[in-house]
Design an enzyme around this catalytic site. Structure first.
Site, PDB file in Angstrom:
ATOM      1  N   HIS A 100      56.383 -16.984 -21.930  1.00  0.00           N
ATOM      2  CA  HIS A 100      57.123 -16.779 -23.188  1.00  0.00           C
ATOM      3  C   HIS A 100      56.405 -17.369 -24.412  1.00  0.00           C
ATOM      4  CE1 HIS A 100      58.875 -20.771 -22.684  1.00  0.00           C
ATOM      5  NE2 HIS A 100      59.766 -20.401 -21.798  1.00  0.00           N
ATOM      6  N   HIS A 147      68.391 -24.680 -12.419  1.00  0.00           N
ATOM      7  CA  HIS A 147      68.178 -24.260 -13.818  1.00  0.00           C
ATOM      8  C   HIS A 147      68.265 -22.739 -13.862  1.00  0.00           C
ATOM      9  CE1 HIS A 147      66.394 -23.821 -17.691  1.00  0.00           C
ATOM     10  NE2 HIS A 147      65.126 -23.842 -17.363  1.00  0.00           N
ATOM     11  N   GLU A 157      67.118 -20.588 -16.109  1.00  0.00           N
ATOM     12  CA  GLU A 157      66.081 -19.772 -16.753  1.00  0.00           C
ATOM     13  C   GLU A 157      65.481 -18.848 -15.687  1.00  0.00           C
ATOM     14  OE1 GLU A 157      63.220 -21.907 -19.180  1.00  0.00           O
ATOM     15  OE2 GLU A 157      62.716 -20.068 -20.266  1.00  0.00           O
ATOM     16  N   ASP A 182      62.753 -17.633 -14.664  1.00  0.00           N
ATOM     17  CA  ASP A 182      61.622 -17.874 -13.766  1.00  0.00           C
ATOM     18  C   ASP A 182      62.082 -18.563 -12.479  1.00  0.00           C
ATOM     19  OD1 ASP A 182      62.119 -19.902 -15.679  1.00  0.00           O
ATOM     20  OD2 ASP A 182      60.236 -20.896 -15.225  1.00  0.00           O
ATOM     21  N   HIS A 185      65.162 -28.750 -19.874  1.00  0.00           N
ATOM     22  CA  HIS A 185      65.111 -28.499 -21.295  1.00  0.00           C
ATOM     23  C   HIS A 185      66.180 -27.511 -21.740  1.00  0.00           C
ATOM     24  CE1 HIS A 185      62.764 -24.536 -21.075  1.00  0.00           C
ATOM     25  NE2 HIS A 185      62.983 -24.874 -19.838  1.00  0.00           N
ATOM     26  N   ASP A 232      61.871 -28.031 -13.876  1.00  0.00           N
ATOM     27  CA  ASP A 232      60.817 -27.960 -14.895  1.00  0.00           C
ATOM     28  C   ASP A 232      60.182 -29.333 -15.163  1.00  0.00           C
ATOM     29  OD1 ASP A 232      60.822 -25.237 -15.432  1.00  0.00           O
ATOM     30  OD2 ASP A 232      62.389 -25.399 -16.950  1.00  0.00           O
ATOM     31  N   TYR A 273      51.949 -28.851 -20.572  1.00  0.00           N
ATOM     32  CA  TYR A 273      53.296 -28.367 -20.249  1.00  0.00           C
ATOM     33  C   TYR A 273      54.349 -29.188 -21.007  1.00  0.00           C
ATOM     34  CZ  TYR A 273      57.242 -26.822 -17.411  1.00  0.00           C
ATOM     35  OH  TYR A 273      58.445 -26.293 -17.004  1.00  0.00           O
ATOM     36  N   HIS A 307      57.156 -25.919 -10.977  1.00  0.00           N
ATOM     37  CA  HIS A 307      55.903 -25.309 -11.436  1.00  0.00           C
ATOM     38  C   HIS A 307      54.743 -26.226 -11.056  1.00  0.00           C
ATOM     39  CE1 HIS A 307      57.893 -22.282 -13.892  1.00  0.00           C
ATOM     40  NE2 HIS A 307      58.599 -23.222 -14.497  1.00  0.00           N
TER      41      HIS A 307
END
Ligand code: FEO
Length: 408
Positions: free
Chosen positions: A28, A82, A84, A86, A152, A171, A198, A231
């Site tokens: 993104h 989370h 999000e 991904d 986040h 994350d 990151y 990640h």
């Protein structure tokens, strides 16, 4: 003897079932020249538990990885740390295979998943919501949850496997790094380098929350032998090292260096930029010159996090700053770097405008402008370049006095 098909086991019955996205180059807007991974983990106990999923384009690979260990229909719990996409966008594929499984998330996580996956039939999914300190017994082992609000996203949380001392940090502590290795002790300094980039691009706006989060971890007094983010590589050799690095980054620790970030149309602003960097170099302070169309902005943001002061240069085009400056300042504003000092500079032909616009932008996100803008008309003269060098010397003095030089 292990074969390539053997699943990677972090501890007895705890497996990495994630995927490597070798071709990821843009997350993104965050440039990721070294690719990335989406890590998911499977715990096989009396209750089989999947921790997070992967980006939906890789859902088949996730299912294959799980199937090497158990039949996916045996999954009892899916922890969604989370929402999000991904980490969550393979949930429809997974839930299609284990429709009776319960999804564990925060209350906000549940709201987010219901918002994202209505079209995928999520109204039929079973949920159990948790808060910090909530525990779920999965057989011989227990999972404890830690809310990490705004680290986040509002829904974010982490999962701690109590008996094995593994923190599944989602994350937090992640990096975008595609590698065939899975552990920090296998990749040298790459993991920490990418973790910093990151942090700068994903977590920099939330420094004060990071410090509170680390305080909370200490209060919980949980032994952590391994940090398994969603990640990149897994921290097993010294998990404290990445926690301490987060404290340094969140505290605004900087090194004595000056950044000169610019774009140029016909080379005049570039001449100014080089002269400023030359002035810095004369003092012995580190100078870094970055052309905005020739460098990854994700790396530039990391450099800004590390430096106390920067100079930002643009030519004037159609009474405005150059378009790359507009994009970069918008990106930077969202990341809200704190405690930075700066100066703007630039060249123009028949009318200025760029330095005024850059000044207004930087003032909006509370970067302290240490001097009036340095502008020149057409091409810099010898005297103009001398003025740029002198500016570089003054910026170097600021870098020396402002930095605390204890990074990492
Ligand atoms: Fe890796 Fe916030 O998603």
């Amino acid at each position: 003897m292990k074969t390539p098909d053997d699943p990677l086991e972090l501890a007895e019955g705890v497996y990495w079932v994630g995927v490597i996205d070798w071709n990821l180059r843009d997350f993104h807007g965050y440039e990721t020249p070294r690719g990335g991974t989406y890590n998911a983990y499977l715990i096989v106990d009396e209750k089989v538990t999947l921790i997070d999923t992967v980006k939906d384009q890789f859902s088949g690979e996730l299912i294959e990885n799980i199937s090497r260990i158990i039949d996916p229909s045996e999954i009892d719990y899916v922890v969604s740390n989370h929402v999000e996409r991904d980490h969550s966008s393979s949930l429809p594929a997974i839930m299609g295979l284990c429709p009776d499984a319960t999804i564990i998330s925060t209350e906000k996580g549940k709201t987010g998943l219901l918002g994202y996956y209505e079209i995928d039939g999520c109204a039929n999914w079973k949920f159990e919501t948790v808060k910090t300190g909530s525990e779920i017994c999965i057989g011989k082992r227990n999972l404890m949850f830690i809310e990490t609000v705004m680290l986040h996203w509002p829904d974010s949380m982490q999962t701690y496997l109590k008996e094995d001392h593994i923190l599944f940090s989602n994350d937090g502590f992640g990096q975008h790094l595609a590698t065939s290795h899975r552990f920090d002790d296998e990749v040298g300094s790459d993991a920490m380098d990418e973790a910093e980039i990151y942090y700068a691009n994903i977590l920099m706006p939330f420094g004060s929350r990071i410090l509170k989060y680390v305080e909370q971890l200490h209060k919980l007094d949980i032994p952590i032998d391994m940090i398994a983010p969603s990640h990149g590589i897994i921290w097993r050799s010294c998990p404290d090292k990445i926690i301490n690095a987060y404290v340094n980054w969140a505290s605004g620790k900087t090194a004595p260096k000056v950044l000169v970030i610019y774009d140029s149309m016909w080379g005049s602003t570039e001449l100014m930029a080089r002269a400023i960097a030359e002035g810095v170099r004369h003092t012995g302070v580190e100078a870094h010159l970055f052309h905005l169309r020739k460098n990854d902005w994700s790396m530039l943001v990391k450099e800004i996090m590390d430096a106390p002061v920067f100079a930002l240069g643009s030519p004037t085009m159609h009474n405005s700053m150059f378009f790359t400056l507009g994009g970069f300042l918008t990106y930077l504003k969202g990341l809200n770097p704190k405690g930075k000092k700066a100066v703007v500079f630039g060249s123009y032909g028949w009318g200025g405008g760029a330095t005024k616009q850059m000044t207004e932008n930087l003032e909006k996100f509370k970067v302290e402008l240490v001097e009036d803008a340095l502008q020149i008309k057409f091409k810099p003269t010898h005297d103009d370049l001398q003025a740029c060098q002198e500016l570089g010397i003054r910026l170097a003095e600021i870098a020396k006095s402002e930095s605390n030089d204890t990074l990492n």
